[in-house]
Design a protein around this motif. Structure first.
Motif, PDB file in Angstrom:
ATOM      1  N   ARG A  38       0.838  -1.199   0.000  1.00 47.27           N
ATOM      2  CA  ARG A  38       0.000   0.000   0.000  1.00 47.27           C
ATOM      3  C   ARG A  38       0.869   1.243   0.000  1.00 47.27           C
ATOM      4  N   GLN A  39       0.278   2.314  -0.524  1.00 43.45           N
ATOM      5  CA  GLN A  39       0.974   3.594  -0.554  1.00 43.45           C
ATOM      6  C   GLN A  39       0.007   4.691  -0.154  1.00 43.45           C
ATOM      7  N   ALA A  40       0.319   5.333   0.948  1.00 45.03           N
ATOM      8  CA  ALA A  40      -0.468   6.453   1.430  1.00 45.03           C
ATOM      9  C   ALA A  40       0.060   7.741   0.809  1.00 45.03           C
ATOM     10  N   PRO A  41      -0.758   8.778   0.748  1.00 42.98           N
ATOM     11  CA  PRO A  41      -0.313  10.054   0.160  1.00 42.98           C
ATOM     12  C   PRO A  41       0.945  10.576   0.841  1.00 42.98           C
ATOM     13  N   GLY A  42       1.932  10.910   0.040  1.00 38.97           N
ATOM     14  CA  GLY A  42       3.167  11.463   0.567  1.00 38.97           C
ATOM     15  C   GLY A  42       4.105  10.474   1.208  1.00 38.97           C
ATOM     16  N   LYS A  43       3.766   9.196   1.117  1.00 34.94           N
ATOM     17  CA  LYS A  43       4.610   8.172   1.744  1.00 34.94           C
ATOM     18  C   LYS A  43       5.072   7.156   0.710  1.00 34.94           C
ATOM     19  N   GLU A  44       6.097   6.412   1.054  1.00 31.67           N
ATOM     20  CA  GLU A  44       6.571   5.361   0.177  1.00 31.67           C
ATOM     21  C   GLU A  44       5.651   4.143   0.270  1.00 31.67           C
ATOM     22  N   ARG A  45       5.691   3.359  -0.777  1.00 30.53           N
ATOM     23  CA  ARG A  45       4.915   2.129  -0.773  1.00 30.53           C
ATOM     24  C   ARG A  45       5.482   1.181   0.278  1.00 30.53           C
ATOM     25  N   GLU A  46       4.587   0.496   0.988  1.00 35.49           N
ATOM     26  CA  GLU A  46       5.029  -0.396   2.053  1.00 35.49           C
ATOM     27  C   GLU A  46       4.352  -1.755   1.936  1.00 35.49           C
ATOM     28  N   PHE A  47       5.033  -2.739   2.476  1.00 35.05           N
ATOM     29  CA  PHE A  47       4.535  -4.099   2.487  1.00 35.05           C
ATOM     30  C   PHE A  47       3.366  -4.235   3.455  1.00 35.05           C
ATOM     31  N   VAL A  48       2.375  -5.037   3.068  1.00 33.59           N
ATOM     32  CA  VAL A  48       1.223  -5.309   3.923  1.00 33.59           C
ATOM     33  C   VAL A  48       1.155  -6.789   4.285  1.00 33.59           C
ATOM     34  N   ALA A  49       1.112  -7.661   3.264  1.00 33.66           N
ATOM     35  CA  ALA A  49       0.949  -9.088   3.523  1.00 33.66           C
ATOM     36  C   ALA A  49       1.428  -9.874   2.308  1.00 33.66           C
ATOM     37  N   ALA A  50       1.800 -11.125   2.553  1.00 35.12           N
ATOM     38  CA  ALA A  50       2.233 -11.995   1.469  1.00 35.12           C
ATOM     39  C   ALA A  50       1.794 -13.420   1.747  1.00 35.12           C
ATOM     40  N   ILE A  51       1.681 -14.196   0.675  1.00 39.05           N
ATOM     41  CA  ILE A  51       1.277 -15.590   0.792  1.00 39.05           C
ATOM     42  C   ILE A  51       2.074 -16.406  -0.215  1.00 39.05           C
ATOM     43  N   SER A  52       2.504 -17.582   0.197  1.00 38.42           N
ATOM     44  CA  SER A  52       3.281 -18.434  -0.689  1.00 38.42           C
ATOM     45  C   SER A  52       2.398 -19.080  -1.739  1.00 38.42           C
ATOM     46  N   TRP A  53       3.019 -19.743  -2.692  1.00 38.17           N
ATOM     47  CA  TRP A  53       2.311 -20.266  -3.854  1.00 38.17           C
ATOM     48  C   TRP A  53       1.191 -21.228  -3.490  1.00 38.17           C
ATOM     49  N   ASN A  54       1.390 -22.008  -2.421  1.00 40.12           N
ATOM     50  CA  ASN A  54       0.386 -23.009  -2.037  1.00 40.12           C
ATOM     51  C   ASN A  54      -0.351 -22.618  -0.762  1.00 40.12           C
ATOM     52  N   ALA A  55      -0.230 -21.343  -0.376  1.00 39.13           N
ATOM     53  CA  ALA A  55      -0.878 -20.818   0.831  1.00 39.13           C
ATOM     54  C   ALA A  55      -0.341 -21.445   2.105  1.00 39.13           C
ATOM     55  N   GLY A  56       0.786 -22.114   2.016  1.00 41.56           N
ATOM     56  CA  GLY A  56       1.341 -22.748   3.198  1.00 41.56           C
ATOM     57  C   GLY A  56       2.036 -21.789   4.140  1.00 41.56           C
ATOM     58  N   ARG A  57       2.357 -20.614   3.631  1.00 37.97           N
ATOM     59  CA  ARG A  57       3.049 -19.628   4.459  1.00 37.97           C
ATOM     60  C   ARG A  57       2.456 -18.256   4.201  1.00 37.97           C
ATOM     61  N   THR A  58       2.225 -17.519   5.266  1.00 41.26           N
ATOM     62  CA  THR A  58       1.767 -16.136   5.163  1.00 41.26           C
ATOM     63  C   THR A  58       2.664 -15.256   6.010  1.00 41.26           C
ATOM     64  N   TYR A  59       2.669 -13.983   5.669  1.00 44.00           N
ATOM     65  CA  TYR A  59       3.580 -13.037   6.322  1.00 44.00           C
ATOM     66  C   TYR A  59       2.892 -11.683   6.339  1.00 44.00           C
ATOM     67  N   TYR A  60       2.933 -11.008   7.496  1.00 38.47           N
ATOM     68  CA  TYR A  60       2.214  -9.740   7.648  1.00 38.47           C
ATOM     69  C   TYR A  60       3.120  -8.659   8.219  1.00 38.47           C
ATOM     70  N   ALA A  61       2.843  -7.450   7.812  1.00 36.04           N
ATOM     71  CA  ALA A  61       3.469  -6.305   8.467  1.00 36.04           C
ATOM     72  C   ALA A  61       2.922  -6.198   9.886  1.00 36.04           C
ATOM     73  N   ASP A  62       3.740  -5.734  10.799  1.00 34.43           N
ATOM     74  CA  ASP A  62       3.302  -5.617  12.188  1.00 34.43           C
ATOM     75  C   ASP A  62       2.074  -4.723  12.324  1.00 34.43           C
ATOM     76  N   SER A  63       1.971  -3.726  11.470  1.00 30.36           N
ATOM     77  CA  SER A  63       0.883  -2.754  11.576  1.00 30.36           C
ATOM     78  C   SER A  63      -0.485  -3.352  11.257  1.00 30.36           C
ATOM     79  N   VAL A  64      -0.511  -4.498  10.579  1.00 27.39           N
ATOM     80  CA  VAL A  64      -1.804  -5.092  10.200  1.00 27.39           C
ATOM     81  C   VAL A  64      -2.016  -6.471  10.812  1.00 27.39           C
ATOM     82  N   LYS A  65      -1.016  -6.974  11.494  1.00 27.62           N
ATOM     83  CA  LYS A  65      -1.108  -8.319  12.063  1.00 27.62           C
ATOM     84  C   LYS A  65      -2.280  -8.396  13.033  1.00 27.62           C
ATOM     85  N   GLY A  66      -3.091  -9.441  12.873  1.00 25.48           N
ATOM     86  CA  GLY A  66      -4.260  -9.621  13.722  1.00 25.48           C
ATOM     87  C   GLY A  66      -5.518  -8.943  13.191  1.00 25.48           C
TER      88      GLY A  66
END
Length: 124
Positions: A38-66
């Motif tokens: 995501r990219q907010a106005p005036g800010k750099e683009r930042e990572f939010v979440a990711a998922i592996s090819w088979n959904a076996g692994r997910t990864y979240y930014a601390d700001s959105v975890k939970g």
């Protein structure tokens, strides 16, 4: 070649929920890691979440975890981002991306294909 189209953005009040979708074209979708940034106005683009090819692994930014959940349906060539308990600071353009490989990555350089983005606005 993978083309990505995001949808589901909009205006929501703080505390509300939205579900973003990212539809992919191409026969190789299931072999790619998928991510949301995501990219907010005036800010750099930042990572939010990711998922592996088979959904076996997910990864979240601390700001959105939970609060956010990433998922994918390889039969439908679609990745989702369920966003709950939204806050005004979640306001941004949200982009989905397909990775060079199949793992769950947080770095932009790990992603090869990008969508055009969808706007999410959270009012207080």
């Amino acid at each position: 070649q993978v083309q990505l189209v995001e949808s589901g953005g909009g205006l929501v009040q703080a505390g509300g929920s939205l579900r973003l979708s990212c539809a992919a074209s191409g026969r190789t979708f299931s072999s790619h890691a998928m991510g949301w940034f995501r990219q907010a106005p005036g800010k750099e683009r930042e990572f939010v979440a990711a998922i592996s090819w088979n959904a076996g692994r997910t990864y979240y930014a601390d700001s959105v975890k939970g609060r956010f959940t990433i998922s994918r349906d390889n039969r439908k060539n679609t990745v989702y981002l369920q966003m709950n308990s939204l806050k005004p600071e979640d306001t941004a353009v949200y982009y989905c991306a397909a990775g060079f490989g199949g793992g769950a990555y947080s770095g932009e350089g790990e992603y090869r294909y990008w969508g055009q983005g969808t706007q999410v606005t959270v009012s207080s």
